[in-house]
Scaffold this active site. Structure first.
Site, short mmCIF file in Angstrom:
data_model
loop_
_atom_site.label_atom_id
_atom_site.label_comp_id
_atom_site.label_asym_id
_atom_site.label_seq_id
_atom_site.Cartn_x
_atom_site.Cartn_y
_atom_site.Cartn_z
N TYR A 138 -8.24 -7.66 -14.70
CA TYR A 138 -8.33 -6.31 -15.07
C TYR A 138 -8.15 -5.79 -16.77
O TYR A 138 -8.46 -4.71 -16.94
CB TYR A 138 -6.33 -6.15 -14.94
N LYS A 191 -5.89 -20.88 -8.51
CA LYS A 191 -6.86 -21.91 -7.42
C LYS A 191 -7.63 -22.39 -8.77
O LYS A 191 -8.77 -22.32 -8.65
CB LYS A 191 -7.65 -20.09 -7.36
N ASP A 224 -3.89 -19.15 -1.94
CA ASP A 224 -4.03 -19.07 -0.43
C ASP A 224 -2.93 -19.97 0.04
O ASP A 224 -2.65 -19.25 1.15
CB ASP A 224 -5.64 -19.54 0.14
N ASP A 248 -1.11 -9.36 -8.27
CA ASP A 248 -1.02 -8.07 -7.91
C ASP A 248 -0.93 -8.26 -6.18
O ASP A 248 -0.76 -7.43 -5.41
CB ASP A 248 -2.25 -7.31 -8.45
N ASP A 252 2.46 -7.49 -3.19
CA ASP A 252 2.62 -6.76 -2.06
C ASP A 252 3.03 -7.23 -0.83
O ASP A 252 3.59 -6.67 -0.78
CB ASP A 252 0.69 -5.60 -1.90
C1 IPM Z 1 0.42 -2.74 -9.15
C2 IPM Z 1 -0.40 -1.36 -8.49
C3 IPM Z 1 -1.80 -1.45 -9.95
C4 IPM Z 1 -2.44 -2.34 -10.15
C5 IPM Z 1 -3.08 0.02 -9.34
C6 IPM Z 1 -2.74 0.90 -9.44
C7 IPM Z 1 -4.22 -0.14 -10.62
O1 IPM Z 1 -1.08 -2.17 -7.48
O2 IPM Z 1 1.44 -2.03 -10.02
O3 IPM Z 1 0.87 -3.21 -8.75
O4 IPM Z 1 -3.35 -3.39 -9.54
O5 IPM Z 1 -1.44 -3.54 -10.93
MN MN Z 2 -0.84 -4.05 -6.90
#
Ligand code: IPM
Ligand code: MN
Length: 356
Positions: A138, A191, A224, A248, A252
């Site tokens: 990042y 990893k 993984d 990140d 999700d």
């Molecule tokens: C999150 C989002 C952000 C990230 C994006 C929008 C830059 O996916 O907050 O997880 O990758 O951190």
């Molecule tokens: Mn994200």
């Protein structure tokens, strides 16, 4: 207690303003019950302002945020702004410049919420991801060679520092100790078998800091394998600490395990004294639902509960958590936009009515 909680609110784009309004409605109700004062300063940062003025964070904007106790962010992402501009210019810039080095993302299945994992109950899905929030891929370090030719080379570097991983790992140990769940286990997710420099630094630092926390059980998963395990045995985890990029991705996955973007929230924390933290629903701006009063505000309300918990009002935060659980558990039909059985505003009202 006469402290006034000072919040900067960035409702942002798309459905951001609608969910932010509900979160602030719930804040006002809990402040009345808990008898504290708050001020919200709304800031019009986001896609529309950028298209109008070319500016993302206006001059003096960061200094303004530094005078606040916390920042509340609705959502960013505008259909007329190229992907990456607002993400980098607003969200990532705030995380970096306010040095919010912890991204705290609880993965908790609330009562009544549907998970895609068959047969799983709320007691099976209740862990927290501590994502490092200022380093790794990042950082935006890299470049091109021979761009737009057949010989093009692109380099994107992952930066890891001892200071950056150590402060995150130490915070995660401290958090695991305080969470004090029966497992009391911190899992490092990385990893090390491939990223033999950067993740070796993380691993060695983890082992060293662990010595200061003999009461916390330690554990390591490759990322993984962690993805498989989160699906197969989510009940295995207590707290995970991980790098920015992996964090990140796995959050999700965690977000969908807990019922999706309608409920998932996170905090970007600068835990240092004088640090300013920022709280947000994890989902995006969902422009196709904007202005229809159908988006789910629960994630934003959960983010407000986190804001309170981390800004010196933990009882108020827990009251919101309990009210949200009552609403998901006994009222809402679904957590998907347009399928909740209620409008956005009605869901906010239900949470308010359930506060005690
Ligand atoms: C999150 C989002 C952000 C990230 C994006 C929008 C830059 O996916 O907050 O997880 O990758 O951190
Ligand atoms: Mn994200």
């Amino acid at each position: 207690e006469s402290k006034t909680l000072k919040i900067a609110s960035v409702p942002g784009d798309g459905t951001g303003p609608e969910v932010t309004a509900e979160a602030i409605k719930v804040l006002a109700a809990v402040a009345e019950i808990e008898k504290f004062h708050f001020e919200v300063e709304p800031l019009d940062w986001g896609g529309d302002r950028y298209l109008r003025t070319g500016e993302i964070i206006p001059e003096g904007g960061l200094d303004l945020l530094r005078t606040k106790d916390a920042v509340f962010l609705g959502a960013i992402g505008h259909p007329d702004v190229a992907p990456g501009i607002l993400e980098k210019g607003l969200l990532l810039d705030l995380r970096f410049k306010l040095d919010q080095y912890i991204n705290l993302r609880p993965v908790k299945l609330l009562p009544g919420v549907e998970t895609p994992l068959a047969g799983r109950k709320p007691s099976d899905i209740d862990f927290v991801v501590v994502r490092e929030n200022t380093e790794d891929l990042y950082c935006g370090v890299g470049g091109y060679l021979k761009k737009d030719t057949p010989d093009e080379v692109a380099v994107q570097q992952a930066i890891y520092t001892r200071k950056g991983c150590e402060r995150c790992i130490r915070w995660a140990f401290e958090y695991t100790r305080q969470r004090n769940s029966p497992k009391k286990m911190l899992t490092l997710v990385a990893k090390t078998n491939v990223l033999t420099f950067g993740h070796d630094l993380w691993y060695r630092t983890f082992e060293e800091v662990a010595k200061e926390y003999p009461d916390v059980k330690t554990d390591y998963n490759h990322v993984d394998a962690c993805c498989m395990w989160m699906v197969k045995n989510p009940d295995y985890y207590d707290v995970i600490v991980t790098t920015n990029m992996f964090g990140d991705i796995i959050t999700d996955l965690g977000g969908i395990l807990q019922g999706g973007m309608g409920v998932a929230a996170g905090g970007n924390l600068n835990p240092d004294s004088g640090g300013v933290s920022m709280f947000e629903p994890m989902g995006g701006s969902a422009p196709k639902y904007a202005g229809q009063n159908v988006i789910n505000p629960i994630a934003a309300i959960n983010a407000m509960a986190m804001l309170l918990e981390h800004s010196g009002f933990p009882i108020a935060g827990r009251k919101i958590d309990a009210a949200v659980a009552a609403v998901t558990g006994t009222k809402m039909k679904s957590q998907a936009a347009g399928k909740m059985g209620y409008s956005t505003e009605e869901v906010g009202d239900l949470v308010v009515e359930s506060l005690s």
